[in-house]
Design a protein around this motif. Sequence first.
Motif, mmCIF file in Angstrom:
data_model
loop_
_atom_site.group_PDB
_atom_site.id
_atom_site.type_symbol
_atom_site.label_atom_id
_atom_site.label_comp_id
_atom_site.label_asym_id
_atom_site.label_seq_id
_atom_site.Cartn_x
_atom_site.Cartn_y
_atom_site.Cartn_z
ATOM 1 N N SER A 1 10.634 48.731 10.453
ATOM 2 C CA SER A 1 10.351 47.956 9.254
ATOM 3 C C SER A 1 9.121 47.065 9.400
ATOM 4 C CB SER A 1 11.573 47.118 8.867
ATOM 5 O OG SER A 1 12.041 46.439 10.001
ATOM 6 N N ALA A 2 8.592 46.967 10.633
ATOM 7 C CA ALA A 2 7.479 46.035 10.862
ATOM 8 C C ALA A 2 6.290 46.307 9.941
ATOM 9 C CB ALA A 2 7.043 46.086 12.321
ATOM 10 N N ILE A 3 5.806 47.544 9.931
ATOM 11 C CA ILE A 3 4.603 47.843 9.145
ATOM 12 C C ILE A 3 4.831 47.650 7.642
ATOM 13 C CG2 ILE A 3 2.959 49.657 8.476
ATOM 14 C CD1 ILE A 3 3.167 50.721 11.311
ATOM 15 N N PRO A 4 5.829 48.338 7.048
ATOM 16 C CA PRO A 4 5.985 48.170 5.593
ATOM 17 C C PRO A 4 6.257 46.731 5.178
ATOM 18 C CG PRO A 4 7.554 49.799 6.433
ATOM 19 C CD PRO A 4 6.764 49.340 7.584
ATOM 20 N N VAL A 5 7.112 46.034 5.936
ATOM 21 C CA VAL A 5 7.462 44.670 5.524
ATOM 22 C C VAL A 5 6.252 43.737 5.662
ATOM 23 C CG1 VAL A 5 8.900 42.667 6.042
ATOM 24 C CG2 VAL A 5 9.933 44.932 5.936
ATOM 25 N N THR A 6 5.530 43.848 6.773
ATOM 26 C CA THR A 6 4.348 43.008 6.950
ATOM 27 C C THR A 6 3.337 43.272 5.838
ATOM 28 O OG1 THR A 6 4.647 43.308 9.311
ATOM 29 C CG2 THR A 6 2.579 42.294 8.612
ATOM 30 N N TRP A 7 3.101 44.542 5.571
ATOM 31 C CA TRP A 7 2.151 44.940 4.533
ATOM 32 C C TRP A 7 2.506 44.302 3.182
ATOM 33 C CZ3 TRP A 7 -2.390 47.394 3.884
ATOM 34 C CH2 TRP A 7 -2.676 47.913 2.627
ATOM 35 N N VAL A 8 3.778 44.455 2.808
ATOM 36 C CA VAL A 8 4.217 43.960 1.505
ATOM 37 C C VAL A 8 4.158 42.435 1.457
ATOM 38 C CG1 VAL A 8 6.263 43.752 0.039
ATOM 39 C CG2 VAL A 8 5.581 45.987 0.907
ATOM 40 N N VAL A 9 4.512 41.800 2.561
ATOM 41 C CA VAL A 9 4.472 40.331 2.575
ATOM 42 C C VAL A 9 3.026 39.848 2.457
ATOM 43 C CG1 VAL A 9 4.810 38.300 4.034
ATOM 44 C CG2 VAL A 9 6.650 39.968 3.776
ATOM 45 N N VAL A 10 2.122 40.435 3.264
ATOM 46 C CA VAL A 10 0.744 39.941 3.287
ATOM 47 C C VAL A 10 0.005 40.271 1.991
ATOM 48 C CG1 VAL A 10 -1.506 40.163 4.425
ATOM 49 C CG2 VAL A 10 0.578 39.979 5.788
ATOM 50 N N LEU A 11 0.169 41.479 1.494
ATOM 51 C CA LEU A 11 -0.663 41.881 0.362
ATOM 52 C C LEU A 11 0.007 41.772 -1.008
ATOM 53 C CD1 LEU A 11 -2.732 44.678 1.989
ATOM 54 C CD2 LEU A 11 -3.641 42.719 0.776
ATOM 55 N N LEU A 12 1.300 41.441 -1.035
ATOM 56 C CA LEU A 12 1.912 41.213 -2.343
ATOM 57 C C LEU A 12 2.542 39.832 -2.454
ATOM 58 C CD1 LEU A 12 3.490 44.711 -3.120
ATOM 59 C CD2 LEU A 12 1.482 43.674 -4.173
ATOM 60 N N LEU A 13 3.441 39.505 -1.493
ATOM 61 C CA LEU A 13 4.134 38.214 -1.592
ATOM 62 C C LEU A 13 3.150 37.052 -1.489
ATOM 63 C CD1 LEU A 13 6.843 36.835 -1.890
ATOM 64 C CD2 LEU A 13 7.032 36.767 0.589
ATOM 65 N N VAL A 14 2.272 37.104 -0.475
ATOM 66 C CA VAL A 14 1.322 36.008 -0.287
ATOM 67 C C VAL A 14 0.386 35.863 -1.499
ATOM 68 C CG1 VAL A 14 -0.593 35.162 1.132
ATOM 69 C CG2 VAL A 14 1.482 36.011 2.230
ATOM 70 N N PRO A 15 -0.219 36.963 -2.014
ATOM 71 C CA PRO A 15 -1.079 36.795 -3.193
ATOM 72 C C PRO A 15 -0.358 36.214 -4.414
ATOM 73 C CG PRO A 15 -1.561 38.881 -2.151
ATOM 74 C CD PRO A 15 -0.368 38.319 -1.444
ATOM 75 N N TYR A 16 0.854 36.728 -4.707
ATOM 76 C CA TYR A 16 1.574 36.178 -5.867
ATOM 77 C C TYR A 16 1.910 34.708 -5.627
ATOM 78 C CZ TYR A 16 2.225 40.913 -7.826
ATOM 79 O OH TYR A 16 2.031 42.161 -8.349
ATOM 80 N N ALA A 17 2.314 34.374 -4.387
ATOM 81 C CA ALA A 17 2.639 32.991 -4.067
ATOM 82 C C ALA A 17 1.394 32.113 -4.158
ATOM 83 C CB ALA A 17 3.249 32.912 -2.669
ATOM 84 N N LEU A 18 0.275 32.671 -3.704
ATOM 85 C CA LEU A 18 -0.984 31.924 -3.741
ATOM 86 C C LEU A 18 -1.382 31.615 -5.188
ATOM 87 C CD1 LEU A 18 -3.197 30.857 -1.841
ATOM 88 C CD2 LEU A 18 -4.455 32.964 -2.267
ATOM 89 N N LEU A 19 -1.109 32.569 -6.081
ATOM 90 C CA LEU A 19 -1.412 32.360 -7.496
ATOM 91 C C LEU A 19 -0.636 31.138 -8.010
ATOM 92 C CD1 LEU A 19 -3.096 33.913 -9.643
ATOM 93 C CD2 LEU A 19 -0.968 34.976 -10.375
ATOM 94 N N LEU A 20 0.641 31.079 -7.589
ATOM 95 C CA LEU A 20 1.489 29.957 -7.994
ATOM 96 C C LEU A 20 0.951 28.645 -7.415
ATOM 97 C CD1 LEU A 20 4.141 29.016 -9.358
ATOM 98 C CD2 LEU A 20 5.273 29.391 -7.160
ATOM 99 N N ILE A 21 0.597 28.658 -6.135
ATOM 100 C CA ILE A 21 0.090 27.436 -5.488
ATOM 101 C C ILE A 21 -1.238 27.012 -6.128
ATOM 102 C CG2 ILE A 21 -0.765 26.464 -3.308
ATOM 103 C CD1 ILE A 21 1.160 28.438 -1.894
ATOM 104 N N GLN A 22 -2.085 28.002 -6.346
ATOM 105 C CA GLN A 22 -3.405 27.716 -6.895
ATOM 106 C C GLN A 22 -3.328 27.063 -8.282
ATOM 107 O OE1 GLN A 22 -7.484 30.196 -6.881
ATOM 108 N NE2 GLN A 22 -5.817 31.136 -7.970
ATOM 109 N N SER A 23 -2.251 27.395 -9.010
ATOM 110 C CA SER A 23 -2.120 26.818 -10.349
ATOM 111 C C SER A 23 -1.874 25.312 -10.279
ATOM 112 C CB SER A 23 -0.992 27.519 -11.116
ATOM 113 O OG SER A 23 0.264 27.172 -10.582
ATOM 114 N N PHE A 24 -1.596 24.800 -9.072
ATOM 115 C CA PHE A 24 -1.431 23.351 -8.897
ATOM 116 C C PHE A 24 -2.636 22.710 -8.212
ATOM 117 C CE2 PHE A 24 2.975 24.793 -9.299
ATOM 118 C CZ PHE A 24 3.440 23.904 -10.267
ATOM 119 N N TRP A 25 -3.699 23.498 -8.009
ATOM 120 C CA TRP A 25 -4.886 22.934 -7.387
ATOM 121 C C TRP A 25 -5.812 22.307 -8.418
ATOM 122 C CZ3 TRP A 25 -6.243 27.426 -3.476
ATOM 123 C CH2 TRP A 25 -5.389 27.293 -2.367
ATOM 124 N N ARG A 26 -6.644 21.379 -7.933
ATOM 125 C CA ARG A 26 -7.542 20.671 -8.831
ATOM 126 C C ARG A 26 -8.956 21.233 -8.729
ATOM 127 N NH1 ARG A 26 -6.675 15.454 -10.638
ATOM 128 N NH2 ARG A 26 -5.346 14.924 -8.891
#
Lengths: 301, 271
Positions: free
Chosen positions: A16-41
């Motif tokens: 599961s290392a490759i698929p899970v890492t891939w999905v976390v880095v390239l999907l979870l992190v970007p979507y989460a970053l979008l959420l965080i960025q919406s609180f940036w000034r």
Amino acid sequence: MDRVRTNRRVKTLVASAIPVTWVVVLLLVPYALLLIQSFWRLRNGTLTHELTTENYRRLFGTSLYPATILYSAGVALRVTVFSLLLAFPVAYVLAFKVRKHKTLLYMAVIIPLWVSYVVRAYAWKIILGQQGILNGLLMSMGIIRTPLTVLLYSTAAVVLALTHIYTPFTLMPIYAVLDAIPPALKEASQDLYANRWRTFIHVILPLSLPGVVAGCTFAFVLSMGDFLAPQLLGGNDSALMVSNLVWSLFGVAYNWPLGAAVSVVMLALTLVLLWVAGRVEARGSYGGEARASVTDYAAPV
Amino acid sequence: MPRRSDPLTAGLWISAGAVFAFIYAPLAIVILYSLHDSSIIAWPLKLGTLRWYGVLVHDTSMLAAGWASVKLAVLAVIIALAVGVPGAFVLDRYDFPGKGAFRRLVMLPLILPGIITGVALLSFFSFVGLSLSSGFPLVPGWPVVLGHGAALTSVIMTQVYARLQRFDRALEEASGDLYANEWQTFWRVTLPSIRPAVLGAALLVFTLSLDEIAVTFFLIGRQNTLPLQLWGLLRRGITPEVNAAATVIFAVSLLTIVLWSRMIRDEKGRE
């Protein structure tokens, strides 16, 4: 015994290392970053990592953004209703009336889905334009004297093109549920002296509901988030679509935090809608396995 | 065929036919006007020239865009296979905390409007400092390659997972009983039975990547892909060259889809 278990745990980890890492880095992190960025000034045009709720206050503080979201939802709603009205009879005919070449005909309906989005949007531009084919045709038939300018660059043109683009999407899940209804149910209803109308209302329609809900969700979500067809065909009206607003905030306006905030609102609305649709589908689900996305329906049945 | 002639059934057939026409007429118009003998696309249609195909063949920026699209699609397929096939096995055979969330997350790019995934990935690559043009001219840009790979992995994962669910594990046990090790079992037993599903899904990813525009729009660097190149042409003046390009794209997509449906049918027939 313990070695078997450890062995299995190691295998799970490695596999599961490759698929899970891939999905976390390239999907979870970007979507989460979008959420965080919406609180940036944004300070003097540069992005800072200071947290603020300013973007959301601006978003909901003026009428521009809520009005845009409402307008887009209105466009998406019209596209959904038209797509449903167009898709249902075709799905019905394919499921119950066609006997020969069923798969071929089904493929024929969904093939345009895989054939260039740009081409489909472009087709309406050359049909509806001021020098377009429709105007030329109407003038040569003597129906109008001067070309109509209202055809292109209007909300109606956007609704028309999006309906054209998303009707096959709507059709797929409706066809899937209709096709799964055993003929015996229809026959049973007729044996009980129901006429065709009553059979339709009391048997077919309720059973088709999960497919209708799935199809309408696709049409609504995808047309609400569409920004290319509105840009090409909508003229000034297109500036009113929420995704065009996101596009310009991430582009020329260069206000990523605000753009991220608008995206997060869109994302939240979409997820709520998908969740509700999922509940309705699960409740009314009849046979078959739940399918989550458009590509799951694309296979010939 | 009973009752085909009654008014209700006739009405249904007519409305289905009309919807078919509505779906195909615009595409037919685009294709017909690629043979239009004038640079202005207007009524009446003047059929009978192939010169727009000639213009297309000599349009270097269009060709460069086409080549970039093909490279991008091939890379997207490779990435999606490398991640999606193991992912499908993981979903099918292992349990781990957060498995449900993992499945949902993978599906998101196909369910959400492309623009959301596009801006999310743009923010991400900008945050980690990977330039949109990096990797050019070897690839159209690493961000767009990774973006396509991320967005389309789910296609491989779900299609292969669906196939694995129908796969009879007893075959693998039998292979083990015959003293095959796990690799031999995988290569000689498991892989051959899921191969049509894998190839079919790969073709689907290829087609989807070739046509993708919403995510690409935000991640593209210096080199346009074919849909973006066409898009750029549409924003300026339009000539039947666009129609010629559209017709070629139509033909390629059609070919891929026909191949793909063949593959799926073969697989279904074999069960």
